[in-house]
Write a protein that holds these residues in place. Structure first.
Motif, PDB file in Angstrom:
ATOM      1  N   LEU A  13      48.980  31.139  38.009  1.00  0.00           N
ATOM      2  CA  LEU A  13      47.604  29.818  36.880  1.00  0.00           C
ATOM      3  C   LEU A  13      47.778  29.126  38.178  1.00  0.00           C
ATOM      4  O   LEU A  13      46.898  27.709  38.075  1.00  0.00           O
ATOM      5  CB  LEU A  13      48.268  29.471  35.702  1.00  0.00           C
ATOM      6  CG  LEU A  13      48.550  31.136  35.039  1.00  0.00           C
ATOM      7  CD1 LEU A  13      49.128  30.540  33.134  1.00  0.00           C
ATOM      8  CD2 LEU A  13      46.515  31.549  34.637  1.00  0.00           C
ATOM      9  N   GLY A  14      48.644  28.196  38.287  1.00  0.00           N
ATOM     10  CA  GLY A  14      48.262  27.138  39.526  1.00  0.00           C
ATOM     11  C   GLY A  14      47.127  27.319  40.816  1.00  0.00           C
ATOM     12  O   GLY A  14      46.837  26.399  41.081  1.00  0.00           O
ATOM     13  N   ILE A  15      47.682  28.479  40.983  1.00  0.00           N
ATOM     14  CA  ILE A  15      46.379  28.840  42.089  1.00  0.00           C
ATOM     15  C   ILE A  15      44.999  29.438  41.797  1.00  0.00           C
ATOM     16  O   ILE A  15      44.283  28.600  42.837  1.00  0.00           O
ATOM     17  CB  ILE A  15      47.522  30.492  43.450  1.00  0.00           C
ATOM     18  CG1 ILE A  15      48.711  30.415  43.614  1.00  0.00           C
ATOM     19  CG2 ILE A  15      46.123  30.675  44.119  1.00  0.00           C
ATOM     20  CD1 ILE A  15      49.238  31.397  44.053  1.00  0.00           C
ATOM     21  N   ILE A  16      45.213  29.137  40.266  1.00  0.00           N
ATOM     22  CA  ILE A  16      43.993  29.555  40.081  1.00  0.00           C
ATOM     23  C   ILE A  16      43.399  28.397  40.207  1.00  0.00           C
ATOM     24  O   ILE A  16      41.898  28.071  40.334  1.00  0.00           O
ATOM     25  CB  ILE A  16      43.912  30.446  39.068  1.00  0.00           C
ATOM     26  CG1 ILE A  16      44.036  31.833  39.015  1.00  0.00           C
ATOM     27  CG2 ILE A  16      42.360  30.266  37.854  1.00  0.00           C
ATOM     28  CD1 ILE A  16      44.293  33.005  38.116  1.00  0.00           C
ATOM     29  N   VAL A  17      44.233  27.523  39.401  1.00  0.00           N
ATOM     30  CA  VAL A  17      43.611  26.356  39.001  1.00  0.00           C
ATOM     31  C   VAL A  17      43.206  25.438  40.474  1.00  0.00           C
ATOM     32  O   VAL A  17      42.267  24.575  40.239  1.00  0.00           O
ATOM     33  CB  VAL A  17      44.781  25.261  37.684  1.00  0.00           C
ATOM     34  CG1 VAL A  17      44.854  24.014  38.306  1.00  0.00           C
ATOM     35  CG2 VAL A  17      44.918  25.984  36.475  1.00  0.00           C
ATOM     36  N   SER A  18      44.254  25.193  41.669  1.00  0.00           N
ATOM     37  CA  SER A  18      43.988  25.346  42.448  1.00  0.00           C
ATOM     38  C   SER A  18      42.839  24.756  43.096  1.00  0.00           C
ATOM     39  O   SER A  18      42.208  24.674  43.768  1.00  0.00           O
ATOM     40  CB  SER A  18      44.946  24.970  43.726  1.00  0.00           C
ATOM     41  OG  SER A  18      46.494  24.950  43.272  1.00  0.00           O
ATOM     42  N   LEU A  19      42.490  26.390  43.220  1.00  0.00           N
ATOM     43  CA  LEU A  19      41.077  26.934  43.731  1.00  0.00           C
ATOM     44  C   LEU A  19      39.453  26.858  43.013  1.00  0.00           C
ATOM     45  O   LEU A  19      38.847  26.107  44.091  1.00  0.00           O
ATOM     46  CB  LEU A  19      41.328  28.276  43.716  1.00  0.00           C
ATOM     47  CG  LEU A  19      41.633  29.299  45.066  1.00  0.00           C
ATOM     48  CD1 LEU A  19      42.186  31.043  44.565  1.00  0.00           C
ATOM     49  CD2 LEU A  19      41.317  29.013  46.075  1.00  0.00           C
ATOM     50  N   ILE A  20      40.147  26.816  41.432  1.00  0.00           N
ATOM     51  CA  ILE A  20      38.866  25.946  40.816  1.00  0.00           C
ATOM     52  C   ILE A  20      38.858  25.522  41.453  1.00  0.00           C
ATOM     53  O   ILE A  20      37.749  23.829  42.260  1.00  0.00           O
ATOM     54  CB  ILE A  20      38.979  26.213  39.405  1.00  0.00           C
ATOM     55  CG1 ILE A  20      38.917  27.320  38.932  1.00  0.00           C
ATOM     56  CG2 ILE A  20      38.310  24.939  38.265  1.00  0.00           C
ATOM     57  CD1 ILE A  20      39.469  27.648  37.240  1.00  0.00           C
ATOM     58  N   GLY A  21      39.698  23.724  41.341  1.00  0.00           N
ATOM     59  CA  GLY A  21      39.571  22.171  42.095  1.00  0.00           C
ATOM     60  C   GLY A  21      39.360  22.428  43.106  1.00  0.00           C
ATOM     61  O   GLY A  21      38.502  20.772  43.893  1.00  0.00           O
ATOM     62  N   TRP A  22      39.281  23.273  44.053  1.00  0.00           N
ATOM     63  CA  TRP A  22      39.330  23.169  45.609  1.00  0.00           C
ATOM     64  C   TRP A  22      37.966  22.889  45.713  1.00  0.00           C
ATOM     65  O   TRP A  22      36.680  22.380  46.470  1.00  0.00           O
ATOM     66  CB  TRP A  22      39.864  24.200  46.524  1.00  0.00           C
ATOM     67  CG  TRP A  22      39.459  23.963  47.285  1.00  0.00           C
ATOM     68  CD1 TRP A  22      38.251  25.106  48.544  1.00  0.00           C
ATOM     69  CD2 TRP A  22      39.832  24.096  48.980  1.00  0.00           C
ATOM     70  NE1 TRP A  22      38.005  25.191  49.699  1.00  0.00           N
ATOM     71  CE2 TRP A  22      38.812  23.818  50.022  1.00  0.00           C
ATOM     72  CE3 TRP A  22      40.672  22.664  48.753  1.00  0.00           C
ATOM     73  CZ2 TRP A  22      39.560  23.191  51.700  1.00  0.00           C
ATOM     74  CZ3 TRP A  22      41.238  22.069  50.349  1.00  0.00           C
ATOM     75  CH2 TRP A  22      39.993  22.709  50.845  1.00  0.00           C
TER      76      TRP A  22
END
Length: 53
Positions: A13-22
């Protein structure tokens, strides 16, 4: 669900949220990216912690 499975779910989930923030960019994107990166780090640290049975 096991302790490791929960930790890997948090990392995922952290990877998904990080990609959204990117992709959002700006200050809001930086905040979302940092939130996601914190979940990745904490999830990985949780996998290294010994489990209590």
């Amino acid at each position: 669900m096991g302790a490791k499975t929960t930790s890997y779910t948090v990392v995922g989930l952290g990877i998904i949220v990080s990609l959204i923030g990117w992709y959002i960019r700006g200050e809001l994107g930086a905040g979302i990216l940092g939130f996601g990166l914190a979940h990745i780090v904490l999830g990985l640290l949780d996998t290294a912690r010994p489990s209590v049975k």
